[in-house]
Write an enzyme that holds these catalytic residues in place. Structure first.
Site, PDB file in Angstrom:
ATOM      1  CG  MET A   1      -1.949  -1.127   1.236  1.00 21.60           C
ATOM      2  SD  MET A   1      -3.001  -1.116   2.703  1.00 21.60           S
ATOM      3  CE  MET A   1      -3.957   0.375   2.426  1.00 21.60           C
ATOM      4  CG  HIS A   2       0.397   3.387   2.430  1.00 19.99           C
ATOM      5  ND1 HIS A   2      -0.894   3.815   2.621  1.00 19.99           N
ATOM      6  CD2 HIS A   2       0.653   2.467   3.399  1.00 19.99           C
ATOM      7  CE1 HIS A   2      -1.409   3.171   3.666  1.00 19.99           C
ATOM      8  NE2 HIS A   2      -0.500   2.349   4.145  1.00 19.99           N
TER       9      HIS A   2
ATOM     10  CG  ASP B   1      -0.065  -5.186   1.644  1.00 20.55           C
ATOM     11  OD1 ASP B   1      -0.796  -4.353   2.214  1.00 20.55           O
ATOM     12  OD2 ASP B   1       1.181  -5.147   1.729  1.00 20.55           O
TER      13      ASP B   1
END
Length: 495
Positions: A78-79, A237
């Protein structure tokens, strides 16, 4: 029908082939490097992810009837900021989820923009790993590159773009950008404007189980797949791992001991006003979830065993550890090797061994690393408990879940029952499950999870050890506050 699940991780991309009954038919993986150009910085070349897909999918399908593949779903780290120009070229290496370069931008967002305003706009506050601070950093430090941004994508969405030609994301991954109104499941125009972006630069948002398109013909031919394979929007995830372990719907919970560590708690409604203590995100099942995240979990153990001790035999390092006691004289470990997110939100936090003596052994330090991660996970669990969540049991997944010693320690530290799902392939399995829903094999994520996710074992806490760990946790919990100013001074000297 077959479904491919992709787990786009930090160190490797894993591929899983699943049939519609949930049986895993094959697993492959491809690794790549992470760049650490400065202390606390972490970035990666997105083209390495695509290379892993181009090599990994044909390998996954070897010996199987590829014409039976109906869908692909990705669970991704992520991110991460993937910035593309108008020609779809990657502008700079992707700034990853565990990157800590954005301290100044986080202070601006939480301080000058204000926590109350961020909570109203997005449901969450700013953390260094989130995407919005990365974009502000790029605008401040790489203005020429920032001006070239035509499309902002997350890591798994970059893969989906190359697979389908679409600019798309899902609600769970978008939730971690600090550009998304989590309650209303749409982009926040005010946050986009604040970061110098327009809606045209952002991907279209889907529910995780919705199809975003089908494989491009040339991509299908290269990968050895039939044309018309559906690509699901996929999930971050942690949401994908939750789906893969059956943490779907209120009353469930999943703990992941991967590179990072997470506590994932599905909720039926959006949890308002809690995003300054714990993440409040959209879930891949169509609802919402609470999530606490520690930046270094199994990566702490890998660092200690591989890099410091110079061995790759983790099992041997744990073999001599007595897990039946939690002695008061054992050393402590702070697992903040990459700074920390929940609940510290401190990019300057660092790892530390505390309480060593002349009698401290190699095994004692290995044990301290495992225990320190378990205590950090408990920090997030305690926040959930303070919000009224009844935490009594949890599924668990990730590489760290392969250690029976660590699992028992975690159960004892938390004082809860841990459930091991039938498969350990959380994000990849969840991605394949989302693909099966997108392709029409199941009517919903809940129906899919109910049909195919099983459990193989339950680990009960040893209550006498839970009491001993409680005393150690309280001491451990006081170590970071005692060292916080020192960490800040150290961080300032690294600037």
């Amino acid at each position: 029908m077959y479904f491919i699940g992709v787990d786009l991780g930090t160190s490797a991309c894993k591929f899983l082939l699943m049939d519609e009954r949930g049986e895993i038919l094959n697993i492959t993986s491809g690794s790549y490097d992470v760049e650490y150009p400065r202390p606390g910085w972490s970035q990666q070349n997105p083209e390495d992810w695509w290379r892993a897909v181009r090599e990994g999918v044909p390998e996954l399908l070897a010996g199987f009837d590829a014409s039976q593949v109906a869908g692909i779903g990705c669970g991704g780290q992520m991110h991460g900021l993937v910035a593309l120009d108008e020609k779809d070229q990657v502008i700079r290496p992707a700034i990853l989820w565990n990157d800590g370069r954005t301290g100044e931008q986080v202070r601006f967002l939480n301080g000058e923009v204000g926590i109350s305003r961020l909570l109203k706009l997005t449901g969450n506050i700013a953390y260094a790993g989130f995407t919005a601070p990365k974009l502000l950093w790029m605008r401040d430090e790489e203005s020429e590159l920032f001006s070239r941004i035509a499309h902002v994508l997350l890591p798994k969405d970059y893969l989906n773009h190359l697979l389908t030609g679409e600019y798309a994301t899902d609600v769970s991954d978008a939730s971690g950008m600090l550009l998304f109104d989590v309650e209303r499941r749409t982009w926040s125009d005010e946050m986009l404007e604040l970061c110098g972006l327009t809606p045209a630069q952002m991907p279209r948002v889907y529910e995780s189980y919705e199809p975003i398109g089908t494989l491009l013909p040339e991509v299908a031919d290269e990968l050895g797949l039939p044309r018309g394979v559906v690509v699901a929007a996929g999930a971050g995830d942690n949401a994908a791992a939750a789906v893969g372990t059956g943490a779907v719907g209120a009353g469930t919970m999943n703990i992941s001991l991967g590179t990072s560590g997470t506590v994932f708690i599905p909720t039926a409604e959006f949890a308002s006003g809690v995003g300054d203590r714990i993440h409040s995100f959209c879930h891949a099942d169509g609802a919402w979830h609470l999530m606490g995240c520690i930046l270094s979990a199994a990566s702490c153990n890998a660092w200690w065993v591989n890099d410091v001790l110079g061995t790759d035999d983790m099992a041997a390092e744990q073999a001599g550890i007595d897990g039946s006691s939690a002695r008061a004289d054992l050393p402590y470990f702070l697992p903040y090797l990459m700074g920390e997110r929940t609940p510290l939100n401190d990019v300057n936090a660092r790892g530390a061994f505390v309480g060593m003596s002349m009698s401290t052994t190699r095994s004692d330090l290995t044990r301290a690393v495992l225990e320190g991660v378990a205590f950090a996970v408990r920090d997030s669990v305690e926040i959930a408990r303070s919000l009224g969540v009844d935490v009594t049991t949890s599924t668990v997944c990730g590489g760290g879940a392969k250690s029976r010693l660590w699992l028992q320690m975690l159960a004892d530290v938390l004082g809860i029952e841990l459930v091991l799902p039938t498969t350990e392939q959380g994000p990849g399995y969840g991605g394949a499950m989302l693909a099966s829903v997108a392709a029409g094999a199941y009517p919903s994520v809940a129906a899919c999870a109910g049909a195919i996710v099983g459990e193989r074992e339950r680990i009960e806490p040893k209550l006498e050890l839970t009491a001993a760990y409680e005393r150690r946790y309280q001491i451990w919990h006081g170590l970071y506050p005692a060292l916080r100013d020192t960490f800040e001074t150290m961080g300032a000297r690294n600037d």
